[in-house]
Design an enzyme around this catalytic site. Structure first.
Site, PDB file in Angstrom:
ATOM      1  CB  CYS A  33      -0.926   0.015   1.205  1.00 26.13           C
ATOM      2  SG  CYS A  33      -2.235  -1.183   1.061  1.00 26.13           S
ATOM      3  CB  CYS A 102      -0.708   9.696   6.639  1.00 30.76           C
ATOM      4  SG  CYS A 102      -0.420   9.425   4.895  1.00 30.76           S
TER       5      CYS A 102
END
Lengths: 145, 394
Positions: A33, A102
């Site tokens: 990813c 994130c």
């Protein structure tokens, strides 16, 4: 696209590195990813005396790791477990919507390191009851804010 | 940040001064509508005719085979849908590749929903289609082969002449998206057996928002912008006169000294490729080693992520691009890198630097001096590289 704070943490990341014989180590994400966060904790008497990170990822992933480590350093484990991705985003003065994941990874990486510490020391934390560090936390589409 | 080095010529190019000067009067003085009969209009009409000749010359076609569009994507859409709709009674099968620009891929996907069948040819590790695969994919229903001339990300150039020969042999139309090729590769539509070809002005130091479609004489093409009689009734809408003039001038300049230009760019490209290979470990060049665009440099830097690399380069004044998913907000890195067989984790660390007419040797030296430091810094932060240093991986 990025705030000054994000750029500052990206260019001058705080707490980069490893801790030898760390009390707890946690890693989330996967290379497939494009984001991996690894957190090292040095815990004494329930307090995070030192924290270091290593991150494979984009600018906001590095900045999220950096600011999150700053936010938990010197805190108790209970306090660190209360850190949310929303607080990480706020501390960075915001992240673009596709980069919110994130901040989620940063929250999860810390939880993962504390879980490792807890398992090594026979401790249990309510906040970690349903936490699975191997779960895929990398969803660019979601928004935990 | 004092330095500003532009190394993203595949994304767009600056308008050259000569091109800008050629365009200027058509904004202010000769502003008439080219469809008007009075002198203001006639000036515009004449300017378009000149530009058409210039673009035709650049690709070796006849002047009346050039149709101006609103850019390369429109040209691709028009070519593919235009052939599909005009020939659906003959067959409903189209052949393309899986590394095409989205203007082609998304158009093909749209046509699939309209009942057309599309074969997406896979490419080899360098990004070239296999001629045998193309031959096998052809059926009685095939009406169009659309394969890009050169890839925008990895720079690989296809065997266009051979593809054209096969298409002609089977009486199938051959369209190529030559947006990246114009000004970098010699194009002669007759020599290469091309029936339709898309080009765009802003990749050859012309303005944005102007393109052209070459349509070989006699080919029936469905029109999808209806209205006035512009572009010989095939593409309605008042012409972007200044833009078209700019495109004509840019196309002329891009092709008149092609060999000299290519040789200069290639030299810089090879210096950058060799320099990266010499100075940085765990890198690999994407795309074909020799059949590649003269200005294209595309590497993967293992253990780091492309966007971090781009941001770091930007902070020292260097503009490049990446096929990393993090620059697009999607989960997957670029479809081109994936089609080349790169694993996800590697494809995330890609960097494309494209060289153009204003690139200097000093620019390349500056990148070669600074890139290794940036890569080192990011790798020292990477848990994947940590494993390498501990001897776990390499």
């Amino acid at each position: 696209m990025y705030t000054e704070k994000v750029m500052d943490h990206f260019m001058n990341p705080r707490n980069v590195g490893e801790i030898d014989n760390a009390s707890g180590v946690g890693q989330v994400g996967n290379a497939k990813c494009g984001d991996i966060m690894k957190i090292y904790l040095d815990v004494k008497d329930g307090i995070i005396e030192d924290v270091k990170f290593k991150t494979f990822g984009c600018g906001s992933a590095i900045a999220s790791s950096s600011v999150a480590t700053e936010m938990i350093k010197g805190k108790t484990l209970e306090e660190a477990l209360k850190l949310t991705n929303r607080q990480v985003v706020s501390a960075l003065d915001g992240l673009p919507a596709p980069k919110i994941h994130c901040s989620v990874l940063a929250e999860q990486a810390i939880k993962s390191a504390i879980l490792d510490y807890a398992q090594k020391n026979g401790l249990q934390f309510d906040e970690l009851k349903d936490f699975n560090p191997d779960e895929d936390h990398h969803d660019h589409g979601h928004d935990h804010e | 940040m004092n330095k500003r080095i532009y190394l993203d010529y595949a994304a767009t190019t600056p308008v050259k001064e000569e091109v800008f000067q050629a365009m200027k009067p058509y904004f202010t003085e000769a502003f008439g509508n080219p469809s008007s009969v009075y002198s203001y209009g006639r000036e515009g009409k004449q300017a378009i005719d000149t530009a058409r000749k210039q673009v035709a010359k650049a690709i070796g076609s006849k002047t009346d085979e050039i149709f101006f569009t609103g850019g390369g994507s429109e040209a691709d859409n028009w070519a593919i849908k235009g052939i599909a709709y005009a020939n659906k009674n003959k067959g409903k099968h189209i052949i393309t590749s899986n590394i095409e620009h989205h203007a082609v891929l998304h158009t093909c996907e749209y046509l699939e929903k309209e009942g057309f069948k599309v074969t997406y040819l896979e490419v080899d590790e360098y990004g070239q289609i296999r001629i045998e695969d193309l031959k096998k994919a052809i059926t009685d229903e095939t009406i169009l082969i659309t394969i890009m001339f050169a890839n925008n990300e990895v720079g690989t150039i296809q065997h266009i002449k051979e593809i054209g020969e096969i298409a002609r042999e089977h009486k199938i139309y051959f369209h190529t998206d030559a947006v990246q090729a114009l000004g970098n590769v010699k194009i002669d539509v007759n020599e290469l057996n091309i029936d339709l070809l898309s080009v765009s002005a802003h990749k050859v130091y012309g303005p944005k928002g102007v393109g052209a479609l070459y349509v070989r004489k006699g080919i029936k093409l469905f029109s999808f912008i209806h209205g006035g009689a512009q572009e010989r009734r095939r593409r309605a809408g008042t012409e972007n006169v200044a833009g078209i003039v700019g495109f004509g001038k840019a196309a002329e300049m891009a092709t008149e000294n092609l060999e000299e230009h290519v040789s200069k760019i290639k030299k810089l490209r090879d210096k950058l490729i060799d320099g990266i290979n010499e100075r940085i470990k765990y890198v690999r060049l994407n795309g074909h080693p020799t059949d590649r665009l003269p200005g294209n440099v595309n590497f993967v830097f293992e253990f780091i992520e492309g966007e971090s690399l781009l941001l770091s380069l930007d902070l020292i004044g260097v503009a490049g691009s990446s096929g990393s998913a993090c620059t697009s907000g999607s989960l997957d890195p670029s479809h081109v890198l994936m089609a080349l067989g790169l694993p996800h984790e590697i494809a995330h660390g890609s960097l494309r630097l494209t060289i153009g007419d204003f690139t200097t040797e000093e620019d390349i030296d500056y990148v070669l001096e600074n890139l290794p430091k940036i890569v080192d810094r990011l790798r020292m932060m990477s848990p994947l590289y940590e494993e390498v240093l501990k001897g776990g991986q390499k």
